[in-house]
Design a protein around this motif. Structure first.
Motif, PDB file in Angstrom:
ATOM      1  N   PRO A 168     -21.423  24.554 -15.029  1.00 45.66           N
ATOM      2  CA  PRO A 168     -20.030  24.755 -15.436  1.00 45.66           C
ATOM      3  C   PRO A 168     -19.684  26.242 -15.345  1.00 45.66           C
ATOM      4  N   PHE A 169     -18.433  26.523 -15.115  1.00 41.59           N
ATOM      5  CA  PHE A 169     -17.905  27.901 -15.061  1.00 41.59           C
ATOM      6  C   PHE A 169     -18.466  28.700 -13.883  1.00 41.59           C
ATOM      7  N   GLY A 170     -18.861  28.016 -12.823  1.00 35.93           N
ATOM      8  CA  GLY A 170     -19.262  28.709 -11.606  1.00 35.93           C
ATOM      9  C   GLY A 170     -20.449  29.631 -11.786  1.00 35.93           C
ATOM     10  N   HIS A 171     -20.358  30.800 -11.149  1.00 36.73           N
ATOM     11  CA  HIS A 171     -21.492  31.727 -11.167  1.00 36.73           C
ATOM     12  C   HIS A 171     -21.712  32.333 -12.555  1.00 36.73           C
ATOM     13  N   ALA A 172     -20.689  32.298 -13.407  1.00 30.90           N
ATOM     14  CA  ALA A 172     -20.885  32.785 -14.780  1.00 30.90           C
ATOM     15  C   ALA A 172     -21.903  31.912 -15.507  1.00 30.90           C
ATOM     16  N   GLY A 173     -21.773  30.600 -15.373  1.00 25.71           N
ATOM     17  CA  GLY A 173     -22.744  29.703 -15.990  1.00 25.71           C
ATOM     18  C   GLY A 173     -24.126  29.874 -15.408  1.00 25.71           C
ATOM     19  N   GLU A 213     -19.929  32.740 -20.019  1.00 20.34           N
ATOM     20  CA  GLU A 213     -21.369  33.007 -20.117  1.00 20.34           C
ATOM     21  C   GLU A 213     -21.843  32.848 -21.548  1.00 20.34           C
ATOM     22  N   ASP A 214     -21.056  33.340 -22.478  1.00 22.90           N
ATOM     23  CA  ASP A 214     -21.447  33.270 -23.889  1.00 22.90           C
ATOM     24  C   ASP A 214     -21.503  31.819 -24.361  1.00 22.90           C
TER      25      ASP A 214
END
Length: 404
Positions: free
Chosen positions: A109-114, A340-341
């Protein structure tokens, strides 16, 4: 045909030949109506992981607007371009499409941030890599069949999925490219014990077509989405010589074009110019190589399906421009730091309290040693859609986040 730079027609000798497939890890009877790669494509489309792509971030979150790309719409665009390239170069279109459709199944989820968040929390347990996770999805995590885990895809589709961007190891067995100086992801080494995907060679021309289709698709659609989000302007696009030339041609042919039509025409011409360049360059490389089999492509020592030097430079310049003005824009980065958090906190909660996991995952986590428990939690998190991850965050922490 007048103006044609690709020939299409009968499959070339250097294409992958369905009748010569190296088969599946678990042998199955052949289909009387479909080639192995048509079956692979169909299995991917019907998988749970493929459906979840509709609610996974490409660049902008699902709640920022209905018209932004998701992982699913991106994947469909990549598959369309891959088929176009395969048709022009007389490759196996179904194999190119299957690799394209599977290439992002392992995204979080959330693309490369995840992905960054999972890689960080999994640092002591082999890290996290979305390409390796795609392999894990199609060989283990999909559980749709009575006799095996995964989708039991053909060797050629798995090879293309893993190596579409090039070899993963050198002749000495050490990682190269994105894996230089570090161990290969656990999912890749674990599967290598079951089936040799020849990680030191290039992939088939079909997989290479899917890889470059990915580059073309996100160059084009991130320009479109960046303009729609107000992060890019028509004037700003002129900073990139390739885009400036396209815009000047459009303005010469269609003076005073309305902004929405201008953006759509820029995107259309970016895709067209890049596809036509790849076809011309690839035909030239094929002519120089004179391959007579798919293995000749695999052992050519370089990508055979590729941009010309001029378009490779343009591709790098477009990506650099998008990185600066879209991916690293503070508005996007603020959302991604929050995302990310969320992923990091979910992992920590599941790790400290396996009872918070759904029943099936909970039983697995309680029965495993630490490395395998961490991997199971990463599998669960990676499979989440953006929407489900936010719901889980709200459930477990009694708090909501708008990621803004």
């Amino acid at each position: 045909m007048e103006g044609s730079i690709g020939f299409g027609g009968e499959r070339a000798a250097f294409a992958v030949q369905p009748g010569e497939s190296r088969g599946r890890l678990y042998p199955e009877p052949g289909s009387p109506t479909r080639t192995p790669y048509q079956r692979d494509r169909d299995r991917i489309i019907h998988s749970t992981a493929f459906r979840r792509l509709k609610d996974k971030t490409q660049v902008f979150l699902y709640d920022e607007g209905d018209h932004y790309r998701t992982r699913l719409t991106h994947t469909i665009e990549v598959a369309q371009i891959a088929r176009a390239l395969a048709r022009a170069l007389r490759l196996d279109e179904d194999l190119a499409e299957a690799v394209a459709l599977a290439h992002d199944l392992g995204h979080t989820p959330f693309g490369h941030a995840g992905e960054r968040a999972l890689d960080a929390v999994m640092a002591d347990y082999g890290g996290f890599d979305h390409n390796a996770q795609s392999l894990r999805v199609v060989t283990k995590l999909e559980r749709r069949y009575p006799d095996f885990d995964g989708l039991n895809l053909s060797w050629e589709t798995l090879e293309g999925l893993v190596k579409h961007n090039g070899p993963l190891v050198g002749a000495n067995g050490q990682g190269i490219g994105v894996y230089a100086g570090r161990p290969l992801p656990v999912a890749l080494t674990a599967y290598a014990e079951l089936q040799d995907l020849e990680l030191a060679s290039y992939s088939s021309a079909e997989a290479q077509a899917a890889a470059i289709a990915d580059d073309i698709a996100y160059d084009a659609h991130d320009i479109d989405d960046g303009m729609r989000a107000g992060l890019l302007t028509a004037e700003g696009l002129r900073e990139v010589p390739f885009l400036r030339d396209i815009m000047l041609a459009i303005e010469d042919e269609h003076p005073g074009l309305q902004p929405p039509r201008l953006v759509n025409e820029v995107v259309r011409r970016v895709i067209t110019r890049m596809i036509e360049d790849v076809i011309r360059e690839s035909l030239a490389r094929i002519a120089a190589l004179a391959p007579t089999s798919a293995d000749d492509i695999r052992h050519a020592g370089r990508q055979v399906i590729a941009f010309s030097d001029a378009l490779a430079l343009a591709d790098r310049e477009v990506k650099s421009y998008l990185k600066k003005n879209v991916y690293r824009h503070e508005r996007v980065m603020k959302v991604m730091r929050s995302a990310e958090d969320v992923v990091r906190q979910l992992f920590v909660r599941y790790w400290s309290d396996p009872g918070a996991l759904p029943e099936g995952w909970r039983a697995d986590a309680n029965a495993l040693d630490e490395p395998r428990r961490a991997r199971a939690i990463a599998d669960f998190l990676a499979g989440m859609t953006d929407r489900y991850a936010l719901r889980e965050y709200q459930r477990l922490f009694d708090a909501s986040t708008d990621l803004g």
